[in-house]
Design an enzyme around this catalytic site. Structure first.
Site, PDB file in Angstrom:
ATOM      1  N   GLU A 125     -44.799 -10.674  25.816  1.00 43.16           N
ATOM      2  CA  GLU A 125     -45.423 -11.223  27.025  1.00 43.16           C
ATOM      3  C   GLU A 125     -46.717 -11.896  26.606  1.00 43.16           C
ATOM      4  O   GLU A 125     -47.675 -11.230  26.190  1.00 43.16           O
ATOM      5  CB  GLU A 125     -45.711 -10.117  28.039  1.00 43.16           C
ATOM      6  CG  GLU A 125     -46.240 -10.656  29.359  1.00 43.16           C
ATOM      7  CD  GLU A 125     -47.571 -10.061  29.794  1.00 43.16           C
ATOM      8  OE1 GLU A 125     -47.793  -9.965  31.016  1.00 43.16           O
ATOM      9  OE2 GLU A 125     -48.382  -9.695  28.923  1.00 43.16           O
ATOM     10  N   ASP A 181     -46.897  -6.093  25.698  1.00 41.16           N
ATOM     11  CA  ASP A 181     -47.839  -6.625  26.682  1.00 41.16           C
ATOM     12  C   ASP A 181     -48.986  -7.374  26.012  1.00 41.16           C
ATOM     13  O   ASP A 181     -49.558  -6.901  25.026  1.00 41.16           O
ATOM     14  CB  ASP A 181     -48.392  -5.467  27.520  1.00 41.16           C
ATOM     15  CG  ASP A 181     -49.329  -5.945  28.609  1.00 41.16           C
ATOM     16  OD1 ASP A 181     -48.840  -6.561  29.573  1.00 41.16           O
ATOM     17  OD2 ASP A 181     -50.547  -5.714  28.492  1.00 41.16           O
TER      18      ASP A 181
END
Length: 340
Positions: free
Chosen positions: A85, A15
């Protein structure tokens, strides 16, 4: 990571990976606008010392080596996947692939469809797809993301008619289809009152926007709270349309988004869809098509009407060497076609 790998996870989503490491000297970042000396918002600074640093890529490379060694040491046939990401420009994004000699992630999320905010004609839609395939490192695996937890769902930022169109696209293109829960049945955003909100969204740059609308509970059935929880109240409110948009209702309908997704998922197991070539065609201003083909295996043609009107086309006039008879394998809810 070992804790989760010991429990059998298949991989990890990294993330906000562009923020992993910062300048080791903790130097201040320059002003985005030298004339504005009072910093009150994130975008008031150029984040050249806290984002997209090469050290972050080196760190992920170390993770890749560790997960590879973990799988190899246990003689596992599939190594653990690493996916980055990062909302960043295409050069930084492509760097997450690394190289054969210096692998970083297996792939970074491709957000070209997440960024789809307006209707595209066939030429523009083709550019979205072909651009990624063109700039991707040779031998790398493409991937396609239509929805995620940060952005409005397709049916809410475009229209419900586009939901099937984009789903069919990402499920039949070469590479990995990254599916956000609820895409399978066509979930959309819903209003979340201020007193119900859970997502601070870092104050969304001061806008006060929330991402809760795309994070509502999965709609399993038409019982209380859509079958998501037996508690009286769920963490976020259930979409009011749960009584008609849910898994159990759509299972019973031949032409439903659930059954379309199920058909596409089964089709992706075919060798043509795994290893086949890709060739695209701009049929008309609003009709786009592409072929997946593999020697000695069946051919698949995806035909997409990106416009708002019925169009009559003859694929044989445009695509050479097509069989005389073609079979419908999957069709959108509004297509008016049935399989066969």
């Amino acid at each position: 990571m070992k804790f989760w790998m010991d429990r059998g996870v298949s991989g990890f989503r990294l993330d906000a990976s562009k923020h992993f490491l910062e300048d080791d000297e903790l130097r201040d970042e320059p002003l985005a606008n030298p004339k504005k000396t009072v910093v009150t918002k994130y975008n008031d600074l150029k984040h050249i010392r806290t984002t997209d640093l090469w050290e972050s890529y080196e760190f992920i490379h170390e993770l890749r080596e560790y997960t590879h060694e973990y799988s190899a040491g246990r003689k596992q046939t599939h190594e653990k996947i690493l996916v980055a990401e990062a909302y960043t420009d295409e050069n930084y994004t492509m760097a997450y692939y690394g190289s054969k000699e210096y692998p970083i992630t297996h792939f970074p999320f491709n957000f070209v469809f997440v960024g789809l905010r307006s209707f595209r004609n066939a030429s523009s839609y083709n550019e979205l797809i072909s651009r990624w395939l063109k700039i991707m490192p040779k031998g790398a695996t493409p991937n396609w993301v239509a929805e995620n937890h940060d952005n409005l769902r397709i049916g809410s930022r475009l229209c419900e008619e586009y939901m099937d169109l984009v789903t069919i696209t990402i499920m039949t293109l070469p590479g990995v289809a990254c599916v956000y829960y609820g895409e399978e049945i066509g979930m959309t955003n819903s209003m979340v009152r201020k007193d119900q909100r859970k997502d601070p969204n870092n104050d969304a740059g001061g806008s006060g926007a929330t991402r809760d609308g795309e994070r509502l509970p999965m709609q399993w059935d038409d019982t209380m709270n859509a079958g998501f929880t037996s508690r009286y109240k769920s963490w976020l409110p259930v979409h009011p349309n749960y009584w008609k948009v849910n898994v159990e209702v759509q299972k019973t309908k031949e032409t439903s988004r659930y059954n379309l997704f199920k058909t596409l998922s089964q089709m992706r197991k075919r060798r043509t869809m795994k290893y086949g070539d890709f060739k695209s065609f701009i049929i008309s201003e609003w009709v786009y098509a592409f072929i997946r083909s593999l020697n000695h295996h069946e051919m698949y043609i995806t035909v997409l009407n990106l416009g708002s009107e019925i169009e009559l086309i003859d694929l044989h006039d445009i695509i050479n060497d097509l069989p005389t008879n073609l079979e419908v394998v999957a069709a959108s809810v509004n297509a008016g076609y049935f399989t066969g």
